[in-house]
Design an enzyme around this catalytic site. Structure first.
Site, PDB file in Angstrom:
ATOM      1  N   ASP A 163      41.154  46.681  33.221  1.00 14.95           N
ATOM      2  CA  ASP A 163      40.398  46.426  32.247  1.00 14.95           C
ATOM      3  C   ASP A 163      41.231  46.418  30.965  1.00 14.95           C
ATOM      4  O   ASP A 163      40.149  46.173  30.367  1.00 14.95           O
ATOM      5  CB  ASP A 163      38.934  47.213  31.933  1.00 14.95           C
ATOM      6  CG  ASP A 163      37.613  46.369  31.134  1.00 14.95           C
ATOM      7  OD1 ASP A 163      37.952  44.966  31.230  1.00 14.95           O
ATOM      8  OD2 ASP A 163      36.903  46.754  31.276  1.00 14.95           O
TER       9      ASP A 163
ATOM     10  N   HIS B  36      41.742  44.222  37.479  1.00 18.42           N
ATOM     11  CA  HIS B  36      41.141  44.094  36.483  1.00 18.42           C
ATOM     12  C   HIS B  36      42.205  43.454  35.222  1.00 18.42           C
ATOM     13  O   HIS B  36      41.950  44.041  34.222  1.00 18.42           O
ATOM     14  CB  HIS B  36      41.019  45.129  36.555  1.00 18.42           C
ATOM     15  CG  HIS B  36      39.110  44.855  35.661  1.00 18.42           C
ATOM     16  ND1 HIS B  36      38.363  45.432  35.612  1.00 18.42           N
ATOM     17  CD2 HIS B  36      38.551  43.961  34.250  1.00 18.42           C
ATOM     18  CE1 HIS B  36      36.724  44.817  35.141  1.00 18.42           C
ATOM     19  NE2 HIS B  36      37.583  44.206  34.665  1.00 18.42           N
TER      20      HIS B  36
ATOM     21  N   ASN C  19      36.222  35.637  33.150  1.00 17.15           N
ATOM     22  CA  ASN C  19      35.169  34.921  32.254  1.00 17.15           C
ATOM     23  C   ASN C  19      36.065  34.629  30.527  1.00 17.15           C
ATOM     24  O   ASN C  19      36.110  35.218  29.669  1.00 17.15           O
ATOM     25  CB  ASN C  19      34.763  36.418  31.524  1.00 17.15           C
ATOM     26  CG  ASN C  19      35.487  37.695  31.100  1.00 17.15           C
ATOM     27  OD1 ASN C  19      36.683  37.698  31.400  1.00 17.15           O
ATOM     28  ND2 ASN C  19      34.967  38.139  29.577  1.00 17.15           N
TER      29      ASN C  19
ATOM     30  N   ARG D 253      42.561  35.499  29.526  1.00 16.61           N
ATOM     31  CA  ARG D 253      41.797  35.149  28.644  1.00 16.61           C
ATOM     32  C   ARG D 253      42.418  33.869  28.191  1.00 16.61           C
ATOM     33  O   ARG D 253      41.669  32.993  27.433  1.00 16.61           O
ATOM     34  CB  ARG D 253      42.713  35.540  27.448  1.00 16.61           C
ATOM     35  CG  ARG D 253      42.408  37.377  26.605  1.00 16.61           C
ATOM     36  CD  ARG D 253      40.506  37.458  26.532  1.00 16.61           C
ATOM     37  NE  ARG D 253      40.498  38.395  26.605  1.00 16.61           N
ATOM     38  CZ  ARG D 253      38.935  39.047  26.561  1.00 16.61           C
ATOM     39  NH1 ARG D 253      37.894  38.870  27.728  1.00 16.61           N
ATOM     40  NH2 ARG D 253      38.923  40.341  26.306  1.00 16.61           N
TER      41      ARG D 253
ATOM     42  N   ASP E 171      32.806  39.823  35.290  1.00 16.24           N
ATOM     43  CA  ASP E 171      32.274  40.812  35.056  1.00 16.24           C
ATOM     44  C   ASP E 171      32.477  40.282  33.479  1.00 16.24           C
ATOM     45  O   ASP E 171      33.085  39.468  33.229  1.00 16.24           O
ATOM     46  CB  ASP E 171      34.222  41.330  35.116  1.00 16.24           C
ATOM     47  CG  ASP E 171      34.336  42.101  33.956  1.00 16.24           C
ATOM     48  OD1 ASP E 171      34.092  43.430  33.903  1.00 16.24           O
ATOM     49  OD2 ASP E 171      35.348  41.835  33.760  1.00 16.24           O
TER      50      ASP E 171
ATOM     51  N   HIS F 203      35.537  49.547  36.882  1.00 14.84           N
ATOM     52  CA  HIS F 203      35.495  50.361  35.660  1.00 14.84           C
ATOM     53  C   HIS F 203      34.403  51.673  35.942  1.00 14.84           C
ATOM     54  O   HIS F 203      33.856  51.484  34.253  1.00 14.84           O
ATOM     55  CB  HIS F 203      35.600  50.111  34.666  1.00 14.84           C
ATOM     56  CG  HIS F 203      34.723  48.535  34.234  1.00 14.84           C
ATOM     57  ND1 HIS F 203      33.034  48.764  35.172  1.00 14.84           N
ATOM     58  CD2 HIS F 203      34.916  47.550  33.634  1.00 14.84           C
ATOM     59  CE1 HIS F 203      32.791  47.266  33.783  1.00 14.84           C
ATOM     60  NE2 HIS F 203      33.444  46.721  33.977  1.00 14.84           N
TER      61      HIS F 203
ATOM     62  N   HIS G  93      30.645  44.049  37.519  1.00 15.54           N
ATOM     63  CA  HIS G  93      29.961  45.197  36.238  1.00 15.54           C
ATOM     64  C   HIS G  93      28.951  44.857  37.046  1.00 15.54           C
ATOM     65  O   HIS G  93      27.476  44.553  36.298  1.00 15.54           O
ATOM     66  CB  HIS G  93      30.643  43.366  35.298  1.00 15.54           C
ATOM     67  CG  HIS G  93      30.173  43.963  34.493  1.00 15.54           C
ATOM     68  ND1 HIS G  93      31.183  44.116  33.244  1.00 15.54           N
ATOM     69  CD2 HIS G  93      29.479  44.434  33.819  1.00 15.54           C
ATOM     70  CE1 HIS G  93      30.682  44.328  32.168  1.00 15.54           C
ATOM     71  NE2 HIS G  93      29.481  45.021  32.521  1.00 15.54           N
TER      72      HIS G  93
HETATM   73  O1  DOR Z   1      34.900  46.561  27.023  1.00 13.32           O
HETATM   74  C1  DOR Z   1      34.697  45.096  27.953  1.00 13.32           C
HETATM   75  N1  DOR Z   1      35.481  44.070  27.873  1.00 13.32           N
HETATM   76  N2  DOR Z   1      33.956  45.059  29.235  1.00 13.32           N
HETATM   77  C2  DOR Z   1      34.412  44.374  29.684  1.00 13.32           C
HETATM   78  O2  DOR Z   1      33.241  44.441  30.516  1.00 13.32           O
HETATM   79  C3  DOR Z   1      34.782  42.940  29.870  1.00 13.32           C
HETATM   80  C4  DOR Z   1      35.803  43.069  28.478  1.00 13.32           C
HETATM   81  C5  DOR Z   1      36.547  42.160  27.519  1.00 13.32           C
HETATM   82  O3  DOR Z   1      36.117  40.492  28.006  1.00 13.32           O
HETATM   83  O4  DOR Z   1      36.327  41.700  26.481  1.00 13.32           O
END
Ligand code: DOR
Length: 430
Positions: free
Chosen positions: A306, A61, A95, A65, A153, A233, A180
């Site tokens: 995460d 996870h 994402n 970016r 997610d 998570h 998620h």
């Molecule tokens: O805290 C989080 N940040 N939870 C998520 O599910 C996405 C992530 C993000 O992409 O910043």
């Protein structure tokens, strides 16, 4: 490629039940032999005396970016942060901007990783186009082009019919849905866990139900379809009830827990510090205890970070406006070692298993995650006795949104080896 002999370390390889002081011969990027190496030939010697030598960590996870938010992180900086944390493989969350939901997107990540990454990058694809929750992606095509799993997610898959169909594809192609779990109608505009501290701090809470109701739904859907649901998570004790029940019934449900949910509680928001704002929100002490128990009885299959980088500009806002997320790659193993292993709550071997062989099994990466003969030589060397303080210099991520800044930790990553190449050593990259 230079061959290596990693000499006289404590080799801990849970996949093969090995825990002994010995040496490893690495030839042509793979583990050739474990045992006494008599003839080192022209191999480079790595003295591991006094160090723990284990399979490289695998993170299921990681938010890298790129493409789209290179101001927060890039494939280069994110994989450097990974290597500094002892991770030799990361699974990249889609994402991004654009969302990775097509073969073009996957090809971009693979191409960029080829030139810029210092650890293995295994991308996921989105479950729905643009992660908009409406139109399912072309699963067969994306599996063919290398998607290791599918996830929206950052957002839940709210539509149960879409989740049902994706789990049918999951069964068909034998790939997990990285789920998620969040009911946005229950989350509403909450910013932290709903409980004593949200009331005390006057902040809108997110009830545990927001997570657990979708966990319950998706365990049911996995049972019905035969698909593999992997709960991302997991953070609340209520969710563990459904995961445990599913496992008892033979449902293909696995799950991960993060270092922050295993070591922090909602009390941490007392100073309204946005570094602690994360989704799912950090639960109460009872949740944390339940997570530790579930890690020990293997209701929780593995650890995942995460790692979610955000810029200072975004995080330096009032708690209600700052984005959810915290970085975690560099700190994951020392945070868990210091807070769970040193006080005797979790055995070291279990922790290493949950960061190596277990995640490898979930996304079918074996023999990664082990030191089996002929496995890729992905290896991490750790000084378990070395103490250090987490400060900005310690972090290699492009962002600094760590909740562990200022914390004194034990278990420093001395070297990270990926495919037989030393990519990180003495806090520098090759
Ligand atoms: O805290 C989080 N940040 N939870 C998520 O599910 C996405 C992530 C993000 O992409 O910043």
């Amino acid at each position: 490629m230079t061959n290596l002999v990693i000499k006289n370390g404590r080799v801990l390889d849970p996949a093969n039940g090995r825990d002994e002081v010995t040496s490893i011969l690495v030839e042509n990027g793979v583990v050739k032999k474990i045992g006494r190496v008599r003839d080192t030939g022209n191999a480079q010697i790595v003295d591991a005396t006094g160090l723990l030598v284990c399979p490289g960590f695998i993170d299921l996870h990681t938010h890298l970016r790129e493409p789209g938010r290179e101001d927060k992180e890039t494939i280069q900086t994110g994989t450097r942060a990974a290597a500094a944390g002892g991770f030799t493989s990361v699974c990249a969350i889609p994402n991004t901007n654009p969302v990775i939901d097509s073969q073009t997107g996957l090809k971009f990540v693979f191409a960029r990783a080829e030139t810029d990454a210092c650890v293995n990058v295994f991308p996921y694809a989105a479950v729905t186009k643009g992660q908009a929750g409406e139109e399912i992606v072309d699963f067969g095509d994306l599996v063919y082009y290398g998607a290791r799993g599918f996830t929206d997610d950052g957002h839940p898959v709210a539509n149960a019919e879409i989740m049902r169909r994706s789990l049918e594809y999951s069964a068909m192609f034998n790939v997990p849905i990285m789920d998620h779990c969040e009911d946005l109608s229950l989350t509403a505009d909450g910013v932290m866990h709903e409980g004593f501290y949200s009331t005390k701090l006057g902040l809108k809470g997110i009830p545990a139900l927001s997570e657990s109701t979708q966990v319950a739904r998706d365990v049911e859907l996995a049972e019905y379809t035969g698909g593999h649901v992997h709960i991302c998570h997991v953070s609340k004790s209520e969710s563990l009830v459904y995961i445990r029940r599913g496992k008892e019934r033979g449902v293909r449900v696995t799950c991960e827990a993060t270092p922050h949910h295993l070591t922090l509680t909602d009390k941490c928001l007392e100073d309204y510090d946005t570094a602690f704002k994360v989704n799912p929100p950090i639960g109460c002490e009872e949740d944390r205890q339940a997570l530790i128990e579930a890690l020990k009885d293997s209701t929780i299959d593995c650890i995942a970070t995460d790692h979610a980088p955000h810029t200072d500009i975004e995080k330096d806002q009032p708690l209600t406006d700052a984005p959810f997320g915290m970085i975690g790659l560099e700190t994951a193993s020392p945070v868990l070692y210091t807070n769970l292993v040193v006080p005797g709550l979790v055995p070291l071997e279990l922790l290493i298993e949950k960061m190596t062989a277990a995640p490898a099994r979930i996304v079918h990466l074996e023999p990664h995650g082990s030191l089996s003969e002929n496995a890729p030589a992905d290896i991490t060397l750790i000084n378990l006795d070395k103490e250090f303080t987490v400060d900005r210099d310690f972090l290699f991520s492009k962002s600094w949104n760590s909740p562990f800044l200022g914390m004194k930790l034990r278990g420093s990553i001395e070297a990270t080896i990926v495919g037989g190449k030393i990519v990180f050593r003495n806090r520098a990259f090759a």
